[in-house]
Design an enzyme around this catalytic site. Structure first.
Site, PDB file in Angstrom:
ATOM      1  CG  ASN A 120      -1.505   1.287   1.404  1.00  0.00           C
ATOM      2  OD1 ASN A 120      -1.946   1.914   0.540  1.00  0.00           O
ATOM      3  ND2 ASN A 120      -1.941   1.511   2.711  1.00  0.00           N
ATOM      4  CD  GLU A 155      -7.640   4.344  13.149  1.00  0.00           C
ATOM      5  OE1 GLU A 155      -8.532   3.377  13.169  1.00  0.00           O
ATOM      6  OE2 GLU A 155      -7.073   4.886  12.424  1.00  0.00           O
TER       7      GLU A 155
END
Length: 166
Positions: A120, A155
């Site tokens: 990625n 998160e």
């Protein structure tokens, strides 16, 4: 259009942002474990990445859960399909390589999904850090496991006080 890049500070170290026109091509960590496929980052500039800088700052400050930036990752059709799935993993949630492979229609492709995940080119914004091993454990990450742990913890919602005052 010509590829250009900048370097920004963040809580996980310096990040290199590469772009072409308004589109972001890459976001790489200092010491990125897999050499970026975008080998020519073009000239370094201090302009042209203002929106990415702003959104990354909001993310690290806890105020942003999704990114809204034009992205132009370069990869194979399979890699692009995996990266599109990564972008759909909600903030604060994780998926396994096997779950992503099943979503792509081939539950046996977990290893191929893992390989695509590792390539990625737009870390954080395309949240490859949200992919974990089959038992929920942290597995390889191009930015290193400490960065992955940091991003996953960032998160998570703050712990509940369950009515107690300290």
């Amino acid at each position: 259009m010509r590829v250009h890049h900048t370097v920004v500070d963040s809580p996980v170290g310096q990040l290199t942002l590469a772009g072409e026109g308004d589109a972001l091509l890459g976001l790489y960590f200092e010491g990125h474990l897999r050499t970026p496929r975008l080998t020519d980052l073009g000239p370094r500039t201090s302009t042209g990445f203002e929106e990415a800088r702003r959104q990354l700052g909001e993310y690290f400050d806890g105020g942003r859960r999704t990114f809204d930036l034009p992205l132009a990752p370069r990869g194979s059709a399979f890699e692009l399909s995996v990266w599109a799935l990564l972008a759909k993993i909600p903030y604060g949630e994780t998926r396994t390589y096997g779950q992503l492979a099943a979503e792509l229609g081939d539950p046996r492709a977990a290893q191929a999904v893992g390989n695509a995940n590792g390539w990625n080119p737009i870390s954080i914004i395309v949240p490859c850090h949200r992919v974990v091993g089959s038992r929920g454990g942290l597995t390889g990450y191009a930015g290193g496991l400490e960065r992955k742990r940091y991003l996953l913890e960032l998160e998570q919602p703050p712990a509940e006080l369950d009515g107690r005052l300290f």
